[in-house]
Design a protein around this motif. Structure first.
Motif, PDB file in Angstrom:
ATOM      1  N   GLN A  20       6.305  -6.955  11.719  1.00  0.00           N
ATOM      2  CA  GLN A  20       7.364  -7.113  10.718  1.00  0.00           C
ATOM      3  C   GLN A  20       7.316  -5.996   9.672  1.00  0.00           C
ATOM      4  O   GLN A  20       8.354  -5.452   9.288  1.00  0.00           O
ATOM      5  N   TYR A 291       4.094 -16.925  -6.590  1.00  0.00           N
ATOM      6  CA  TYR A 291       4.454 -16.831  -5.168  1.00  0.00           C
ATOM      7  C   TYR A 291       3.218 -16.372  -4.400  1.00  0.00           C
ATOM      8  O   TYR A 291       2.566 -15.390  -4.779  1.00  0.00           O
ATOM      9  N   SER A 296       2.748 -11.161   7.321  1.00  0.00           N
ATOM     10  CA  SER A 296       3.188 -11.657   8.624  1.00  0.00           C
ATOM     11  C   SER A 296       2.084 -11.683   9.661  1.00  0.00           C
ATOM     12  O   SER A 296       2.284 -12.187  10.754  1.00  0.00           O
ATOM     13  N   GLY A 368       0.113  -6.031   1.498  1.00  0.00           N
ATOM     14  CA  GLY A 368       0.884  -5.275   2.494  1.00  0.00           C
ATOM     15  C   GLY A 368       1.811  -4.330   1.739  1.00  0.00           C
ATOM     16  O   GLY A 368       2.280  -4.649   0.634  1.00  0.00           O
ATOM     17  N   GLU A 374       8.251  -4.623  -2.688  1.00  0.00           N
ATOM     18  CA  GLU A 374       9.216  -5.679  -3.029  1.00  0.00           C
ATOM     19  C   GLU A 374       8.856  -6.308  -4.383  1.00  0.00           C
ATOM     20  O   GLU A 374       9.730  -6.621  -5.189  1.00  0.00           O
ATOM     21  N   GLN A 391      -4.668  -2.758   3.536  1.00  0.00           N
ATOM     22  CA  GLN A 391      -4.561  -3.567   2.321  1.00  0.00           C
ATOM     23  C   GLN A 391      -5.612  -3.263   1.231  1.00  0.00           C
ATOM     24  O   GLN A 391      -5.244  -3.156   0.054  1.00  0.00           O
TER      25      GLN A 391
HETATM   26  N1  UDP Z   1       8.003 -11.670   4.560  1.00  0.00           N
HETATM   27  C1  UDP Z   1       9.085 -12.499   4.471  1.00  0.00           C
HETATM   28  N2  UDP Z   1       8.850 -13.837   4.362  1.00  0.00           N
HETATM   29  C2  UDP Z   1       7.619 -14.381   4.322  1.00  0.00           C
HETATM   30  C3  UDP Z   1       6.508 -13.504   4.407  1.00  0.00           C
HETATM   31  C4  UDP Z   1       6.731 -12.148   4.519  1.00  0.00           C
HETATM   32  O1  UDP Z   1      10.246 -12.067   4.478  1.00  0.00           O
HETATM   33  O2  UDP Z   1       7.530 -15.587   4.236  1.00  0.00           O
HETATM   34  C5  UDP Z   1       8.268 -10.207   4.723  1.00  0.00           C
HETATM   35  C6  UDP Z   1       8.008  -9.463   3.443  1.00  0.00           C
HETATM   36  O3  UDP Z   1       9.181  -9.472   2.665  1.00  0.00           O
HETATM   37  C7  UDP Z   1       7.606  -8.085   3.929  1.00  0.00           C
HETATM   38  C8  UDP Z   1       7.050  -8.332   5.320  1.00  0.00           C
HETATM   39  O4  UDP Z   1       7.372  -9.660   5.680  1.00  0.00           O
HETATM   40  O5  UDP Z   1       8.755  -7.242   4.014  1.00  0.00           O
HETATM   41  C9  UDP Z   1       5.535  -8.197   5.375  1.00  0.00           C
HETATM   42  O6  UDP Z   1       5.208  -6.863   5.313  1.00  0.00           O
HETATM   43  P1  UDP Z   1       3.927  -6.352   4.518  1.00  0.00           P
HETATM   44  O7  UDP Z   1       3.880  -4.871   4.688  1.00  0.00           O
HETATM   45  O8  UDP Z   1       3.942  -6.834   3.131  1.00  0.00           O
HETATM   46  O9  UDP Z   1       2.710  -7.075   5.208  1.00  0.00           O
HETATM   47  P2  UDP Z   1       2.274  -7.257   6.756  1.00  0.00           P
HETATM   48  O10 UDP Z   1       2.981  -8.437   7.258  1.00  0.00           O
HETATM   49  O11 UDP Z   1       2.638  -5.989   7.478  1.00  0.00           O
HETATM   50  O12 UDP Z   1       0.803  -7.474   6.664  1.00  0.00           O
END
Ligand code: UDP
Length: 475
Positions: A20, A291, A296, A368, A374, A391
């Motif tokens: 994601q 929050y 993901s 992340g 965000e 991270q």
């Molecule tokens: N995300 C989301 N809903 C959730 C959890 C995560 O939309 O309940 C999205 C978040 O907005 C971000 C992405 O999943 O864009 C996670 O990317 P990130 O680089 O923060 O972390 P990763 O999942 O790659 O460890």
């Protein structure tokens, strides 16, 4: 003849990784390229397509219907990785990524060969995730301009890029308990070994992560252009140093550049379906809700989940917690009864919608890179609990460099009392004023970078110019 060549329209074949955190910036990069008048063929892994169709309950799923309606030439297709769509790639990460390293390049080769054959009137170039091992080989074979897209901070890129230097200095693989300052990497004044990405601490080649990094970062040195989803003003020294070797462009935050009204944002981006939290969030006072999300991908241990759960209850703050499927079993017995209306637990949400709700006062994050961007975009300060991949290194930027977040556990093993104290510190207006001021300043930096004439906007246009010149020269 020369005129005919100049008229060939630039055409990107974009291949993202299946995570994601990589998909989101990749899709937004496709929109950005499309909005600049370039043609794009966006290629998702078949199983990503399957997951998106399922989570959005759409049979004939297309990622870019709105973009196409508004006249952009963005085509959408899929490629198979050789596994059945039902195979759980996230649970079998090692086995799966070994196969991506070993078998996927031949599939991409066949796919790209066919694409070029069927689009002879286009000046095709490749845009692939930096973490893939094959772009340099494929680009060479088909005489394609090779654009590498890095979806994490430039700091992490630079540490990977200089893995040979780390190795020469005994910091790759780096002993787990070693605490030494690294001050020999161009553009990085100093970083302690404890802040390195954990995969640099693994015995070389012992697991798939260091293998991926070595392969891909040997390859990226042959890329024609490297795009970074970061902002020049946030990492000027690191980016300037990288620019001495190759053409690097900081074009981030790519996921927000659509917000400036040029094209519609993409609707069906997430691999999981959202729970609507609006009603619950709207019932809470401004700034009162923490929050909590660990992104993901990473698994959080039962012990950590339990300590965090007790810590939140002790802190007495309101919270919304994303507990992904399966992990709810790790919550302490009776937790949901004890939290009453103070808490909401859901398996997935629209994170941007949640973070931009006025009731959100802080973000407990795994750090992340998308989550950090965000959070900054919504001016929300962070409390950091990094677990893996980039991270811990991202945490250093948030807490030590930009001062828009604090640590969850201050270097000691996490315990509920410490967690509660730090959560209260983050959520109370009097103790977090400094963090909030810095977060607001950072948001201005991000906004200014992607506005007309901002650094990322200028860099993107420069990239397009340089790309067209290169395509023309290679034709
Ligand atoms: N995300 C989301 N809903 C959730 C959890 C995560 O939309 O309940 C999205 C978040 O907005 C971000 C992405 O999943 O864009 C996670 O990317 P990130 O680089 O923060 O972390 P990763 O999942 O790659 O460890």
């Amino acid at each position: 003849m020369a005129t005919e060549k100049m008229q060939k329209r630039p055409h990107a074949i974009m291949i993202s990784l299946h995570y994601q955190g990589h998909i989101t910036p990749f899709v937004n990069l496709a929109l950005k390229l499309g909005s600049k008048g370039l043609s794009v063929t966006f290629v998702h892994n078949e199983f990503v397509h399957h997951k998106l169709s399922q989570s959005h309950k759409i049979n004939e799923f297309n990622l870019f219907p709105e973009a196409c309606e508004s006249g952009l030439d963005i085509r959408y297709t899929t490629i198979s990785d050789g596994f059945p769509v039902e195979f759980d790639r996230f649970r079998h990460e090692e086995e799966y990524m070994e196969s991506v390293l070993r078998d996927f390049p031949a599939r991409v080769d066949e796919f790209v060969g066919k694409m070029i054959e069927s689009n002879p009137s286009l000046a095709t170039f490749l845009v692939a995730d930096t973490l893939y091992s094959w772009p340099a080989t494929i680009a060479k074979k088909y005489n394609l301009v090779n654009v590498s897209f890095w979806t994490q901070p430039a700091l992490v890129f630079s540490l990977n890029y200089h893995f040979e230097l780390l190795r020469e200095n005994g910091h790759f693989p780096c002993k787990d308990n070693m605490e030494e300052e690294i001050n020999y990497i161009p553009g990085i004044e100093s970083i302690n070994t404890r802040d390195l990405m954990p995969y640099l601490k693994e015995a070389e080649m012992a697991t798939v992560s260091p293998k991926i990094v070595i392969n891909s970062f040997e390859g990226v040195k042959k890329a024609d252009f490297i795009l970074h989803n970061t902002i020049y003003e946030l990492e000027p020294a690191t980016l300037s140093a990288l620019n001495k070797n190759q053409s690097n462009y900081a074009i981030g935050p790519i996921s927000f550049s659509q917000n400036l009204g040029k094209t519609n944002p993409i609707k069906c981006l997430n691999l999981w379906s959202d729970s609507d939290c609006t009603q619950w969030l709207d019932s809470k006072p401004p700034g009162s809700v923490l929050y909590i999300s660990f992104g993901s991908l990473v698994e959080v241990s039962k012990l950590v989940i339990q300590e965090i759960a007790h810590g939140i209850l002790l802190s007495e703050v309101n919270f919304i917690w994303i507990v992904r499927g399966g992990m709810t079993d790790a919550l302490p017995n009776g937790f949901e009864d004890k939290m009453k209306d103070k808490g909401l637990i859901v398996p997935w949400c629209n994170q941007m919608e949640v973070l931009s709700n006025p009731c959100i006062g802080g973000f407990l994050t795994h750090c992340g890179w998308n989550s950090i961007q965000e959070s900054i975009w919504c001016r929300v300060p962070m409390i950091c609990y990094p677990l893996s991949y980039d991270q811990p290194t991202n945490r250093r930027l948030v807490v030590d460099v930009w001062k828009i977040g604090i640590d969850l556990s201050d270097g000691v093993p996490i315990n509920r009392e410490g967690i509660a104290e730090n959560i209260r510190k983050l959520m109370s207006a009097s103790t977090s004023e400094g963090l909030r001021t810095e977060a607001r300043k950072m948001r201005d930096i991000l906004w200014n970078a992607i506005e007309n004439g901002g650094s990322s906007d200028i860099n993107f246009d420069q990239f397009i110019k340089d790309l067209k010149a290169k395509l023309h020269a290679m034709d």
